[in-house]
Design a protein around this motif. Structure first.
Motif, short mmCIF file in Angstrom:
data_model
loop_
_atom_site.label_atom_id
_atom_site.label_comp_id
_atom_site.label_asym_id
_atom_site.label_seq_id
_atom_site.Cartn_x
_atom_site.Cartn_y
_atom_site.Cartn_z
N VAL A 192 24.06 10.55 -34.27
CA VAL A 192 24.28 10.29 -32.68
C VAL A 192 22.75 10.32 -31.99
O VAL A 192 21.98 9.91 -30.71
N VAL A 193 22.00 10.64 -33.03
CA VAL A 193 20.01 10.66 -32.58
C VAL A 193 19.98 9.34 -32.39
O VAL A 193 19.16 8.84 -30.89
N VAL A 194 20.03 8.15 -33.25
CA VAL A 194 19.62 6.59 -32.90
C VAL A 194 20.31 6.17 -31.66
O VAL A 194 19.65 4.93 -30.91
N ILE A 195 21.48 6.57 -30.98
CA ILE A 195 22.64 5.62 -29.62
C ILE A 195 21.71 6.78 -28.99
O ILE A 195 21.68 5.67 -28.24
N ALA A 196 21.58 7.91 -29.13
CA ALA A 196 21.30 8.62 -27.98
C ALA A 196 19.60 8.01 -27.64
O ALA A 196 19.70 7.98 -26.06
N ILE A 197 19.10 7.94 -28.03
CA ILE A 197 17.92 7.32 -28.05
C ILE A 197 17.58 5.98 -27.61
O ILE A 197 16.67 5.49 -26.91
N VAL A 198 18.55 5.85 -28.56
CA VAL A 198 17.54 3.82 -28.16
C VAL A 198 18.64 3.07 -26.94
O VAL A 198 18.19 2.72 -25.66
N ARG A 199 19.99 4.16 -26.57
CA ARG A 199 20.70 4.32 -25.41
C ARG A 199 20.73 4.53 -24.09
O ARG A 199 20.18 4.08 -23.18
N GLU A 200 20.21 5.40 -23.49
CA GLU A 200 19.23 6.52 -23.07
C GLU A 200 18.19 7.07 -23.06
O GLU A 200 16.61 6.69 -21.53
N LEU A 201 17.61 7.72 -23.92
CA LEU A 201 16.70 9.03 -24.02
C LEU A 201 15.39 8.42 -23.67
O LEU A 201 14.64 8.17 -23.24
N GLY A 202 15.42 7.37 -24.75
CA GLY A 202 13.55 6.54 -24.45
C GLY A 202 13.66 5.14 -23.45
O GLY A 202 12.66 5.71 -23.53
N PRO A 203 14.72 4.79 -23.55
CA PRO A 203 14.43 3.76 -21.90
C PRO A 203 14.41 4.94 -20.39
O PRO A 203 12.93 4.54 -20.01
N VAL A 204 15.30 5.98 -20.67
CA VAL A 204 15.19 6.18 -19.32
C VAL A 204 13.29 7.47 -18.95
O VAL A 204 12.69 7.71 -18.45
N LEU A 205 13.35 8.65 -20.29
CA LEU A 205 12.24 9.46 -20.61
C LEU A 205 10.72 8.80 -20.68
O LEU A 205 10.24 9.07 -19.28
N GLY A 206 11.13 7.12 -21.14
CA GLY A 206 9.87 6.03 -20.85
C GLY A 206 9.61 6.00 -19.90
O GLY A 206 8.43 5.23 -19.06
N GLY A 207 10.77 5.51 -18.83
CA GLY A 207 10.58 4.64 -18.01
C GLY A 207 9.69 5.77 -16.54
O GLY A 207 9.28 6.25 -16.15
N LEU A 208 10.48 7.50 -16.79
CA LEU A 208 10.23 8.90 -15.74
C LEU A 208 8.86 8.73 -15.90
O LEU A 208 7.99 8.81 -15.53
N MET A 209 8.71 8.68 -17.28
CA MET A 209 7.01 9.10 -17.75
C MET A 209 5.86 8.25 -17.01
O MET A 209 4.79 8.49 -16.48
N VAL A 210 6.95 6.99 -17.37
CA VAL A 210 5.49 5.93 -16.45
C VAL A 210 5.26 5.83 -14.93
O VAL A 210 4.48 5.68 -14.91
N ALA A 211 5.98 6.59 -15.02
CA ALA A 211 7.04 6.27 -13.16
C ALA A 211 6.03 7.34 -12.48
O ALA A 211 4.89 6.98 -11.53
N GLY A 212 5.60 8.33 -13.76
CA GLY A 212 5.03 9.57 -12.78
C GLY A 212 3.84 9.18 -13.14
O GLY A 212 2.78 9.62 -12.07
N ARG A 213 2.89 8.64 -13.97
CA ARG A 213 1.32 7.86 -14.39
C ARG A 213 1.19 6.47 -13.48
O ARG A 213 0.42 6.79 -12.79
N VAL A 214 2.29 5.86 -13.23
CA VAL A 214 1.61 4.67 -12.84
C VAL A 214 1.87 4.51 -11.51
O VAL A 214 1.12 4.09 -10.52
N SER A 215 3.05 4.63 -10.95
CA SER A 215 3.79 4.43 -9.74
C SER A 215 2.81 5.76 -8.75
O SER A 215 2.22 4.47 -7.27
#
Length: 260
Positions: free
Chosen positions: A89-112
């Motif tokens: 469950v950890v690997v599926i949740a991280i790779v499919r959802e949490l990794g890209p989404v949280l990474g994108g949100l953190m970069v968006a808050g910093r870069v945008s």
């Protein structure tokens, strides 16, 4: 008192007009990506600013999220004697959802926000107009390098976030929850599929495009001095967040919708 229907209609029409302006801006930027000249030196600078400088916040976010996720799944699974599902469950949740989404949100808050502030300042101080006067296309010089850099670096950042997130779950699972390290890695590898990794990278590239697009669009079109720059910064972050979450839903449904 204004007619409520008139207010709703005005908001709706203004929203459509804003979507039209954004779509036109995005189309022009994409066309300029495939039309020389492309300022590769500026693109490389943006890759450094977006990618390398975002590694600490993205890595820490992924590490803490993976560790907390493993703890929560273990607690929930223990109620049904299903503690062994933690690695999968950890690997599926991280790779499919949490990794890209949280990474994108953190970069968006910093870069945008940084892009909107930088381009907004250039707009209100007439530096963008000066580029036009010097026969330099502002879209080519300011927007295209940022779009290219974000689309290229976000997948790499998300790949690192996925690895660190799974590592965080592994450390908690083996050191605190008593799971066997060899079994944990074996289950992780068995549950991870190519479609999971591909969808994660596709999401990251799309998120990177939206992050750079919203930061550039709101900064490029800001008006009204310092107050306008502040408004553009806020709008860039909020709109990037919304587009990231919407795109995540659409890509998830397209890639995994037939597995229900």
């Amino acid at each position: 008192m204004s007619n409520p229907l008139a207010i709703i209609g005005r908001v709706f029409l203004n929203s459509l007009a804003e979507i039209g302006r954004l779509s036109q801006f995005a189309a022009v930027a994409v066309i300029h990506i495939v039309r020389p000249p492309i300022y590769w030196r500026l693109a490389l600078q943006q890759m450094w600013l977006i990618g390398y400088n975002s590694l600490p916040v993205v890595g820490l976010t992924a590490l803490f999220t993976g560790a907390a996720l493993a703890q929560q799944i273990f607690v929930g699974g223990s109620r049904f004697n299903a503690e062994s599902v933690v690695p999968g469950v950890v690997v599926i949740a991280i790779v499919r959802e949490l990794g890209p989404v949280l990474g994108g949100l953190m970069v968006a808050g910093r870069v945008s926000s940084a892009m909107a502030a930088e381009l907004g300042t250039m707009r209100v101080t007439e530096q963008i107009d000066a580029l036009t006067t010097l026969s330099t296309d502002p879209i080519n010089y300011l927007v295209v390098p940022r779009l290219l850099a974000a689309v290229v670096t976000l997948p790499l950042l998300v790949l690192v976030a996925n690895i660190i997130g799974v590592l965080g779950g592994f450390v908690i699972g083996t050191e605190r929850l008593g799971l066997n390290a060899g079994s944990y890695l074996q289950v992780t590898i068995e549950f991870l599929e190519n479609a999971d990794v591909v969808s994660s990278m596709v999401k990251a590239a799309v998120f990177g495009f939206f992050i750079a697009l919203m930061g550039s669009y709101h900064g490029y079109n800001s008006r009204g001095g310092a107050q306008g720059v502040g408004k553009a910064t806020t709008n860039a972050v909020v709109s990037a967040f919304i587009l990231i979450l919407l795109a995540n839903l659409i890509i998830t449904v397209i890639v995994f919708g037939d597995q229900a």
